[in-house]
Design a protein around this motif. Structure first.
Motif, PDB file in Angstrom:
ATOM      1  N   UNK A  88      42.264  36.870  44.652  1.00  0.00           N
ATOM      2  CA  UNK A  88      41.930  37.981  43.780  1.00  0.00           C
ATOM      3  C   UNK A  88      42.875  39.048  43.898  1.00  0.00           C
ATOM      4  N   UNK A  89      43.340  39.473  42.952  1.00  0.00           N
ATOM      5  CA  UNK A  89      44.297  40.667  43.077  1.00  0.00           C
ATOM      6  C   UNK A  89      43.683  41.798  43.144  1.00  0.00           C
ATOM      7  N   UNK A  90      42.592  42.228  42.327  1.00  0.00           N
ATOM      8  CA  UNK A  90      41.939  43.579  42.286  1.00  0.00           C
ATOM      9  C   UNK A  90      40.559  43.265  42.420  1.00  0.00           C
ATOM     10  N   UNK A  91      39.823  44.297  43.305  1.00  0.00           N
ATOM     11  CA  UNK A  91      38.383  44.120  43.418  1.00  0.00           C
ATOM     12  C   UNK A  91      37.722  44.681  42.465  1.00  0.00           C
ATOM     13  N   UNK A  92      38.320  45.450  41.369  1.00  0.00           N
ATOM     14  CA  UNK A  92      37.621  45.981  40.322  1.00  0.00           C
ATOM     15  C   UNK A  92      37.206  45.076  39.177  1.00  0.00           C
ATOM     16  N   UNK A  93      37.926  43.841  39.200  1.00  0.00           N
ATOM     17  CA  UNK A  93      38.004  43.064  37.987  1.00  0.00           C
ATOM     18  C   UNK A  93      36.749  42.791  37.435  1.00  0.00           C
ATOM     19  N   UNK A  94      35.672  43.034  37.989  1.00  0.00           N
ATOM     20  CA  UNK A  94      34.438  42.570  37.108  1.00  0.00           C
ATOM     21  C   UNK A  94      33.313  43.828  37.380  1.00  0.00           C
ATOM     22  N   UNK A  95      33.909  44.885  37.347  1.00  0.00           N
ATOM     23  CA  UNK A  95      32.970  46.245  37.479  1.00  0.00           C
ATOM     24  C   UNK A  95      33.123  47.005  36.252  1.00  0.00           C
ATOM     25  N   UNK A  96      34.006  46.695  35.133  1.00  0.00           N
ATOM     26  CA  UNK A  96      34.273  47.622  34.269  1.00  0.00           C
ATOM     27  C   UNK A  96      34.575  49.076  34.772  1.00  0.00           C
ATOM     28  N   UNK A  97      35.461  48.875  35.817  1.00  0.00           N
ATOM     29  CA  UNK A  97      36.148  50.083  36.340  1.00  0.00           C
ATOM     30  C   UNK A  97      37.547  50.361  35.702  1.00  0.00           C
ATOM     31  N   UNK A  98      37.790  51.517  35.259  1.00  0.00           N
ATOM     32  CA  UNK A  98      39.076  51.784  34.624  1.00  0.00           C
ATOM     33  C   UNK A  98      40.217  51.661  35.719  1.00  0.00           C
ATOM     34  N   UNK A  99      41.238  50.877  35.353  1.00  0.00           N
ATOM     35  CA  UNK A  99      42.534  50.743  36.152  1.00  0.00           C
ATOM     36  C   UNK A  99      43.266  52.037  36.048  1.00  0.00           C
ATOM     37  N   UNK A 100      44.044  52.280  37.199  1.00  0.00           N
ATOM     38  CA  UNK A 100      45.142  53.200  37.231  1.00  0.00           C
ATOM     39  C   UNK A 100      46.335  52.637  36.940  1.00  0.00           C
ATOM     40  N   UNK A 101      47.459  53.240  36.521  1.00  0.00           N
ATOM     41  CA  UNK A 101      48.822  52.691  36.625  1.00  0.00           C
ATOM     42  C   UNK A 101      49.125  51.794  37.596  1.00  0.00           C
ATOM     43  N   UNK A 102      48.886  52.156  38.710  1.00  0.00           N
ATOM     44  CA  UNK A 102      49.111  51.347  39.952  1.00  0.00           C
ATOM     45  C   UNK A 102      48.416  50.035  39.969  1.00  0.00           C
ATOM     46  N   UNK A 103      47.317  49.949  39.457  1.00  0.00           N
ATOM     47  CA  UNK A 103      46.747  48.606  39.318  1.00  0.00           C
ATOM     48  C   UNK A 103      47.304  47.412  38.382  1.00  0.00           C
ATOM     49  N   UNK A 104      47.788  48.255  37.407  1.00  0.00           N
ATOM     50  CA  UNK A 104      48.584  47.340  36.236  1.00  0.00           C
ATOM     51  C   UNK A 104      49.959  47.096  36.860  1.00  0.00           C
ATOM     52  N   UNK A 105      50.445  47.846  37.876  1.00  0.00           N
ATOM     53  CA  UNK A 105      51.586  47.494  38.323  1.00  0.00           C
ATOM     54  C   UNK A 105      51.537  46.313  39.279  1.00  0.00           C
ATOM     55  N   UNK A 106      50.581  46.430  40.005  1.00  0.00           N
ATOM     56  CA  UNK A 106      50.341  45.492  41.120  1.00  0.00           C
ATOM     57  C   UNK A 106      49.999  44.182  40.201  1.00  0.00           C
ATOM     58  N   UNK A 107      49.320  44.229  39.133  1.00  0.00           N
ATOM     59  CA  UNK A 107      48.804  42.972  38.478  1.00  0.00           C
ATOM     60  C   UNK A 107      50.022  42.312  37.923  1.00  0.00           C
ATOM     61  N   UNK A 108      50.940  43.240  37.352  1.00  0.00           N
ATOM     62  CA  UNK A 108      52.187  42.746  36.490  1.00  0.00           C
ATOM     63  C   UNK A 108      53.146  42.066  37.655  1.00  0.00           C
ATOM     64  N   UNK A 109      53.194  42.739  38.986  1.00  0.00           N
ATOM     65  CA  UNK A 109      53.958  42.075  40.027  1.00  0.00           C
ATOM     66  C   UNK A 109      53.734  40.875  40.399  1.00  0.00           C
ATOM     67  N   UNK A 110      52.092  40.776  40.610  1.00  0.00           N
ATOM     68  CA  UNK A 110      51.503  39.471  40.802  1.00  0.00           C
ATOM     69  C   UNK A 110      51.929  38.225  39.980  1.00  0.00           C
ATOM     70  N   UNK A 111      51.761  38.679  38.630  1.00  0.00           N
ATOM     71  CA  UNK A 111      51.999  37.309  37.622  1.00  0.00           C
ATOM     72  C   UNK A 111      53.336  37.257  37.348  1.00  0.00           C
ATOM     73  N   UNK A 112      54.375  38.119  37.765  1.00  0.00           N
ATOM     74  CA  UNK A 112      55.704  38.057  37.387  1.00  0.00           C
ATOM     75  C   UNK A 112      56.190  37.187  38.650  1.00  0.00           C
ATOM     76  N   UNK A 113      55.739  36.988  39.618  1.00  0.00           N
ATOM     77  CA  UNK A 113      55.977  36.140  40.682  1.00  0.00           C
ATOM     78  C   UNK A 113      55.375  35.034  40.985  1.00  0.00           C
ATOM     79  N   UNK A 114      54.702  34.473  39.881  1.00  0.00           N
ATOM     80  CA  UNK A 114      53.585  33.353  39.905  1.00  0.00           C
ATOM     81  C   UNK A 114      54.556  32.280  38.955  1.00  0.00           C
ATOM     82  N   UNK A 115      54.259  31.149  39.205  1.00  0.00           N
ATOM     83  CA  UNK A 115      54.716  30.007  38.261  1.00  0.00           C
ATOM     84  C   UNK A 115      54.051  30.255  37.132  1.00  0.00           C
ATOM     85  N   UNK A 116      54.518  29.907  35.813  1.00  0.00           N
ATOM     86  CA  UNK A 116      53.688  29.982  34.625  1.00  0.00           C
ATOM     87  C   UNK A 116      52.530  29.050  34.548  1.00  0.00           C
TER      88      UNK A 116
END
Length: 177
Positions: free
Chosen positions: A1-29
Motif C-alpha cells: 500500500x502506498x498511502x495509509x489514507x486510501x480508505x478513510x475519505x481523507x483529503x490528500x495533499x499535493x505530496x500524496x498525489x506526487x508519491x502516488x504518481x511516482x510509484x505508478x510511473x515506476x511500475x510496469x503497466x
C-alpha cells in the motif's frame, strides 16, 4: 500500500498525489491494468445506475478510443457535467464508498476517488460561451453536445462525439492517420 489514507475519505495533499504518481510511473503497466479495469467498470456501473451523464476523458479516452487499451498513466479520467454531479453527489459517493472507494480530493472542477492505490479523477465539466471544460482545460463545446458508446472489456462506455478531433485538440497531434 502506498498511502495509509486510501480508505478513510481523507483529503490528500499535493505530496500524496506526487508519491502516488511516482510509484505508478515506476511500475510496469501490467501491475496496474487489472485494478484500473475493475475501477473503471465499477464506477461506470454506479454512474449508469444513477443515470449520470459521464464519459471517458483525457488519456483514458485516448487509450481506449485509439488503441483499445489503457495507456501507462498514474490515474484514469472520467468526465461528468457538474450539474449532474451536484444532483447525485450524496448517492454516488455513498455507492462508491460501499464498494471500497474513498474520496481523496474535491475541488470545484475535480473529485478524485481511490481504491487499491489507484485513483480516478471525475472531471466536472461546465459550459462557457463556445467552450466546455473544467479547471484550466477547455475545449470546443461541439464535442460535448452528443455522445456515443465504445465497447471496452465488454462494457459500453460513453465517449464524446467526434472523439478523434477532440483528442487532436487535447494532445495537439493527428489521430486521423
Amino acid at each position: 500500500m502506498i498511502n495509509n489514507n486510501t480508505h478513510n475519505n481523507v483529503e490528500w495533499c499535493d505530496f500524496d498525489f506526487l508519491i502516488n504518481k511516482y510509484y505508478w510511473d515506476n511500475q510496469k503497466l501490467e501491475e496496474s491494468i487489472k485494478i484500473r479495469n475493475k475501477n473503471l467498470i465499477d464506477l461506470s456501473i454506479i454512474l449508469k445506475k444513477h443515470n449520470a451523464n459521464f464519459w471517458l476523458q483525457g488519456r483514458t479516452l485516448l487509450g481506449i478510443y485509439k488503441f483499445d487499451k489503457l495507456l501507462k498513466d498514474h490515474d484514469d479520467d472520467l468526465g461528468m457535467w457538474l450539474e449532474d454531479f451536484d444532483l447525485l453527489k450524496d448517492k454516488i459517493i455513498s455507492d462508491f464508498n460501499d464498494i471500497g472507494f474513498s474520496k481523496i480530493r474535491q475541488t470545484e472542477s475535480i473529485i478524485s476517488f481511490i481504491r487499491d492505490d489507484r485513483y480516478i479523477d471525475l472531471c466536472l465539466f461546465t459550459n462557457k460561451l463556445k467552450k466546455s471544460g473544467y479547471g484550466h482545460k477547455w475545449f470546443s463545446k461541439i464535442y460535448f453536445q452528443k455522445f456515443e458508446n465504445i465497447k471496452w472489456n465488454n462494457v459500453d462506455f460513453p465517449i464524446p462525439q467526434k472523439s478523434d478531433f477532440l483528442l487532436k485538440e487535447m494532445y495537439d497531434f493527428s489521430l486521423l492517420q
